[in-house]
Scaffold this motif. Structure first.
Motif, mmCIF file in Angstrom:
data_model
loop_
_atom_site.group_PDB
_atom_site.id
_atom_site.type_symbol
_atom_site.label_atom_id
_atom_site.label_comp_id
_atom_site.label_asym_id
_atom_site.label_seq_id
_atom_site.Cartn_x
_atom_site.Cartn_y
_atom_site.Cartn_z
ATOM 1 N N ARG A 108 0.799 -1.223 0.000
ATOM 2 C CA ARG A 108 0.000 0.000 0.000
ATOM 3 C C ARG A 108 0.833 1.273 0.000
ATOM 4 N NH1 ARG A 108 -4.125 -2.765 4.382
ATOM 5 N NH2 ARG A 108 -5.636 -3.532 2.843
ATOM 6 N N ASN A 109 1.879 1.284 0.795
ATOM 7 C CA ASN A 109 2.652 2.514 0.967
ATOM 8 C C ASN A 109 3.961 2.527 0.204
ATOM 9 O OD1 ASN A 109 0.718 3.545 2.898
ATOM 10 N ND2 ASN A 109 1.570 2.099 4.378
ATOM 11 N N GLY A 110 4.394 1.333 -0.241
ATOM 12 C CA GLY A 110 5.618 1.269 -1.028
ATOM 13 C C GLY A 110 5.343 1.276 -2.510
ATOM 14 N N TYR A 111 4.511 0.303 -2.954
ATOM 15 C CA TYR A 111 4.224 0.163 -4.386
ATOM 16 C C TYR A 111 2.916 0.825 -4.810
ATOM 17 C CZ TYR A 111 7.899 -3.403 -4.275
ATOM 18 O OH TYR A 111 9.093 -4.066 -4.124
ATOM 19 N N PHE A 112 2.132 1.336 -3.856
ATOM 20 C CA PHE A 112 0.823 1.927 -4.157
ATOM 21 C C PHE A 112 -0.034 0.941 -4.951
ATOM 22 C CE2 PHE A 112 3.703 5.829 -4.611
ATOM 23 C CZ PHE A 112 3.671 6.115 -3.258
ATOM 24 N N ALA A 113 0.029 -0.338 -4.580
ATOM 25 C CA ALA A 113 -0.578 -1.391 -5.387
ATOM 26 C C ALA A 113 -2.039 -1.653 -5.052
ATOM 27 C CB ALA A 113 0.210 -2.688 -5.231
ATOM 28 N N ASP A 114 -2.524 -1.178 -3.907
ATOM 29 C CA ASP A 114 -3.878 -1.513 -3.462
ATOM 30 C C ASP A 114 -4.828 -0.357 -3.758
ATOM 31 O OD1 ASP A 114 -6.096 -2.546 -2.274
ATOM 32 O OD2 ASP A 114 -5.307 -2.561 -0.238
ATOM 33 N N GLU A 115 -5.519 -0.428 -4.880
ATOM 34 C CA GLU A 115 -6.403 0.648 -5.300
ATOM 35 C C GLU A 115 -7.530 0.892 -4.292
ATOM 36 O OE1 GLU A 115 -5.710 -2.065 -7.022
ATOM 37 O OE2 GLU A 115 -5.104 -1.613 -9.074
ATOM 38 N N ASP A 116 -8.080 -0.187 -3.711
ATOM 39 C CA ASP A 116 -9.178 -0.039 -2.763
ATOM 40 C C ASP A 116 -8.741 0.710 -1.510
ATOM 41 O OD1 ASP A 116 -10.985 -1.317 -4.391
ATOM 42 O OD2 ASP A 116 -10.635 -3.295 -3.523
ATOM 43 N N PHE A 117 -7.506 0.463 -1.063
ATOM 44 C CA PHE A 117 -7.010 1.140 0.129
ATOM 45 C C PHE A 117 -6.886 2.638 -0.129
ATOM 46 C CE2 PHE A 117 -3.499 2.619 2.910
ATOM 47 C CZ PHE A 117 -4.086 2.361 4.134
ATOM 48 N N THR A 118 -6.495 3.002 -1.350
ATOM 49 C CA THR A 118 -6.398 4.411 -1.720
ATOM 50 C C THR A 118 -7.750 5.098 -1.529
ATOM 51 O OG1 THR A 118 -4.672 3.923 -3.348
ATOM 52 C CG2 THR A 118 -5.830 6.014 -3.586
ATOM 53 N N LYS A 119 -8.806 4.352 -1.815
ATOM 54 C CA LYS A 119 -10.152 4.926 -1.709
ATOM 55 C C LYS A 119 -10.690 4.871 -0.277
ATOM 56 C CE LYS A 119 -11.201 3.071 -6.297
ATOM 57 N NZ LYS A 119 -12.014 2.060 -7.022
ATOM 58 N N THR A 120 -10.495 3.735 0.401
ATOM 59 C CA THR A 120 -11.182 3.505 1.674
ATOM 60 C C THR A 120 -10.316 3.682 2.910
ATOM 61 O OG1 THR A 120 -10.665 1.129 1.757
ATOM 62 C CG2 THR A 120 -12.615 1.796 0.487
ATOM 63 N N GLN A 121 -8.983 3.522 2.763
ATOM 64 C CA GLN A 121 -8.059 3.543 3.903
ATOM 65 C C GLN A 121 -8.412 2.478 4.942
ATOM 66 O OE1 GLN A 121 -5.215 5.906 4.147
ATOM 67 N NE2 GLN A 121 -5.795 5.721 1.995
ATOM 68 N N ASP A 122 -9.040 1.384 4.499
ATOM 69 C CA ASP A 122 -9.441 0.303 5.393
ATOM 70 C C ASP A 122 -8.342 -0.755 5.437
ATOM 71 O OD1 ASP A 122 -10.589 -1.722 6.832
ATOM 72 O OD2 ASP A 122 -12.438 -1.825 5.653
ATOM 73 N N GLU A 123 -7.583 -0.787 6.537
ATOM 74 C CA GLU A 123 -6.445 -1.693 6.655
ATOM 75 C C GLU A 123 -6.864 -3.152 6.771
ATOM 76 O OE1 GLU A 123 -3.893 -0.446 9.776
ATOM 77 O OE2 GLU A 123 -3.313 1.438 8.793
ATOM 78 N N SER A 124 -8.127 -3.416 7.059
ATOM 79 C CA SER A 124 -8.586 -4.794 7.195
ATOM 80 C C SER A 124 -8.903 -5.432 5.846
ATOM 81 C CB SER A 124 -9.829 -4.850 8.086
ATOM 82 O OG SER A 124 -10.934 -4.218 7.458
ATOM 83 N N GLU A 125 -8.946 -4.639 4.800
ATOM 84 C CA GLU A 125 -9.311 -5.150 3.480
ATOM 85 C C GLU A 125 -8.220 -6.045 2.913
ATOM 86 O OE1 GLU A 125 -12.041 -4.877 1.362
ATOM 87 O OE2 GLU A 125 -13.065 -4.145 3.155
ATOM 88 N N PHE A 126 -8.642 -7.089 2.218
ATOM 89 C CA PHE A 126 -7.730 -8.012 1.548
ATOM 90 C C PHE A 126 -7.178 -7.344 0.285
ATOM 91 C CE2 PHE A 126 -7.070 -11.577 -1.480
ATOM 92 C CZ PHE A 126 -6.147 -12.317 -0.748
ATOM 93 N N ILE A 127 -5.885 -7.508 0.038
ATOM 94 C CA ILE A 127 -5.255 -6.905 -1.135
ATOM 95 C C ILE A 127 -5.320 -7.871 -2.310
ATOM 96 C CG2 ILE A 127 -3.076 -6.118 -2.140
ATOM 97 C CD1 ILE A 127 -2.285 -5.099 0.600
ATOM 98 N N HIS A 128 -5.823 -7.380 -3.416
ATOM 99 C CA HIS A 128 -5.768 -8.149 -4.658
ATOM 100 C C HIS A 128 -5.710 -7.150 -5.799
ATOM 101 C CE1 HIS A 128 -7.123 -12.110 -6.800
ATOM 102 N NE2 HIS A 128 -5.835 -11.852 -6.898
ATOM 103 N N THR A 129 -4.630 -7.127 -6.532
ATOM 104 C CA THR A 129 -4.439 -6.161 -7.598
ATOM 105 C C THR A 129 -3.834 -6.827 -8.820
ATOM 106 O OG1 THR A 129 -3.241 -4.144 -8.235
ATOM 107 C CG2 THR A 129 -2.197 -5.537 -6.573
ATOM 108 N N GLU A 130 -4.192 -6.346 -9.989
ATOM 109 C CA GLU A 130 -3.636 -6.876 -11.235
ATOM 110 C C GLU A 130 -2.417 -6.079 -11.699
ATOM 111 O OE1 GLU A 130 -6.742 -3.820 -12.498
ATOM 112 O OE2 GLU A 130 -6.500 -5.351 -10.955
ATOM 113 N N ASN A 131 -1.987 -5.107 -10.917
ATOM 114 C CA ASN A 131 -0.891 -4.242 -11.353
ATOM 115 C C ASN A 131 0.472 -4.929 -11.362
ATOM 116 O OD1 ASN A 131 -2.622 -2.106 -11.720
ATOM 117 N ND2 ASN A 131 -2.036 -1.022 -9.862
ATOM 118 N N PHE A 132 1.249 -4.652 -12.394
ATOM 119 C CA PHE A 132 2.681 -4.880 -12.417
ATOM 120 C C PHE A 132 3.323 -3.513 -12.199
ATOM 121 C CE2 PHE A 132 2.934 -8.826 -15.445
ATOM 122 C CZ PHE A 132 2.379 -9.612 -14.455
#
Length: 215
Positions: free
Chosen positions: A156-180
């Motif tokens: 989230r804070n290194g690669y900015f890979a979690d789009e949902d976290f950017t929107k919600t700031q919910d740390e409990s959310e599961f990370i799943h991203t298609e980004n390279f």
């Protein structure tokens, strides 16, 4: 219909990517001579020297070995996030990471790094099985597991890979991203790509070559 700030930023980012990709694909070759830096979660391209580097990390790979920033010192690398039991996009991500592994098999300055987002399941043994199933070369491609908080923090804070976290700031959310995420030899983010799309992976390959010449 009015757009909120997040939606507007996403719209602008997508528009930039479309224009950038169209320019990049002219005449079937790359007309781009240098790449921007991405310093913020909204992936706004900046052309001055980067201000955000991938933070220090330490994880364990499929061979039980410690992988840190030093493993990627003076390397261009592509990072992504997955889990071994994922039935959806992960097989596509693995297929396209394999394409990158094959493309740069003899290029020691290009490496790959895949982080599990389910470390409570994906131990070293599971990663080893996944390695065999997906023909992962340990000299080129590290599959890593470790502390959940550390993995989620760097996503989230290194690669900015979690789009949902950017929107919600919910740390409990599961990370799943298609980004390279494309990282240069100094640890700066220089590109983000949809790892499920062959056209975007082809663009990534062209951009890797730009970084290789830049270095």
């Amino acid at each position: 219909m009015k757009l909120n700030n997040i939606a507007m930023k996403q719209y602008i980012f997508i528009l930039i990517l479309v224009l950038y990709s169209c320019n990049d694909l002219k005449k079937g070759t790359s007309s781009v001579s240098n790449l921007p830096y991405f310093n913020t979660p909204d992936f706004t391209p900046e052309w001055k020297k980067g201000t955000h580097k991938i933070p220090e990390f330490s994880f364990i790979n499929q061979d039980g070995l410690t992988v840190t920033n030093s493993t990627y010192k003076d390397k261009i690398y592509i990072a992504d996030f997955f889990f071994t039991t994922c039935p959806g996009i992960c097989p596509k991500l693995a297929k396209n990471m394999n394409s990158l592994q094959d493309e740069y098999a003899n290029k020691s300055d290009v490496m790959l790094l895949s982080h599990t987002v389910m470390p409570w399941v994906d131990n070293v043994e599971k990663l080893k099985v996944y390695q065999t199933k997906n023909n992962v070369n340990s000299d080129k491609w590290h599959l890593v597991t470790g502390d959940k908080d550390a993995l989620y923090n760097i996503a989230r804070n290194g690669y900015f890979a979690d789009e949902d976290f950017t929107k919600t700031q919910d740390e409990s959310e599961f990370i799943h991203t298609e980004n390279f995420i494309l990282v240069d030899k100094e640890g700066y983010i220089r590109g983000v790509y949809n790892g499920t799309l062959e056209i975007d992976v082809a663009r990534l390959k062209r951009h890797i070559e730009i970084l290789r010449k830049e270095a």
